[in-house]
Write an enzyme that holds these catalytic residues in place. Structure first.
Site, PDB file in Angstrom:
ATOM      1  N   LYS A 121       0.833  -1.205   0.000  1.00 48.27           N
ATOM      2  CA  LYS A 121       0.000   0.000   0.000  1.00 48.27           C
ATOM      3  C   LYS A 121       0.869   1.256   0.000  1.00 48.27           C
ATOM      4  O   LYS A 121       0.649   2.176  -0.792  1.00 48.27           O
ATOM      5  CB  LYS A 121      -0.936   0.008   1.212  1.00 48.27           C
ATOM      6  N   ASP A 139      -6.516   1.337   0.935  1.00 53.66           N
ATOM      7  CA  ASP A 139      -6.619   1.401   2.385  1.00 53.66           C
ATOM      8  C   ASP A 139      -8.065   1.094   2.770  1.00 53.66           C
ATOM      9  O   ASP A 139      -8.863   0.662   1.935  1.00 53.66           O
ATOM     10  CB  ASP A 139      -6.169   2.767   2.906  1.00 53.66           C
TER      11      ASP A 139
END
Length: 228
Positions: A121, A139
């Site tokens: 991420k 997220d």
């Protein structure tokens, strides 16, 4: 409404109402951004932005951070979530940037994930924001919003599968913007506990909206995948 039509509508709406979305993390260079993104894991951008001015004043570059002790970094970031682990990661990140990357934040996902504290991420954020590459960081906001809107299938039960479905449908040019659109929409409108559907400009494009109106968002969310 087909998925293709839904994606086109999302792009059209946000291109008009939010044409130049940006991260809310405050930074002036790639080094500062990667440090801020590492700190932002399971922590709000607002809190990170309160801490980083002091951190960057003490350690303005990777050389300075590499020479720091974990305890010294901890004292500055102690109000951030998981400060012990993050202090350790940041010192290691500084050292690796100097030792292996010649003081340059790398531009590929494969290189970025080698850095301490940098998962997929975080790597996607850096690649997108700094290098404008077509990467999609997923997220909790992106995961939730993409499912509620109907941009991804119910089979997309992990951040990686959500990422793959979104990247497949958004054009390369749009992906860096779409990443911010979805995050900001989830942060300020499509909230987890109390979505502000009455203030949302894309309810006509939202696959969940009719059901939310009828059954409430909790009943709808129960049937959607939860981020793991």
């Amino acid at each position: 409404m087909t998925k293709k039509e839904r994606y086109a509508g999302i792009v059209e709406y946000f291109s008009e109402h939010q044409p130049n979305p940006e991260t809310e993390l405050q930074y002036t260079n790639p080094y500062e951004l990667i440090v801020a993104v590492v700190l932002s894991a399971q922590c709000t951008d607002k809190r990170v932005n309160m801490v980083t001015p002091y951190l960057f004043d003490a350690y303005p570059n990777a050389n300075a951070l590499a020479a720091a002790t974990q305890e010294d970094v901890f004292q500055i970031i102690r109000s951030i979530s998981y400060p012990n682990n993050k202090a350790k990661h940041l010192v290691g990140l500084g050292r690796m940037l100097i030792d292996e990357f010649n003081d340059v934040v790398p531009g590929t996902i494969e290189e970025l994930v080698k850095l301490p504290g940098v998962g997929r991420k975080t790597a996607n954020v850096i690649a997108s924001v700094i290098h404008n590459l077509p990467t999609m960081a997923v997220d909790t906001h992106v995961f939730r919003v993409s499912h509620r809107l109907g941009l991804v299938s119910l089979k997309a039960k992990t951040p990686l599968t959500v990422e793959k479905e979104l990247v497949k449908e958004f054009s390369d040019e749009i992906i860096p913007k779409a990443h911010h659109w979805l995050i900001l929409h989830g942060r300020y409108t499509c909230l987890a506990r109390t979505p502000k559907c009455e203030a949302c400009g894309i309810t006509a494009l939202c696959k969940s909206y009719p059901k939310i109106q009828k059954y409430g968002h909790k009943a709808v969310d129960e049937k959607l995948p939860k981020i793991g």
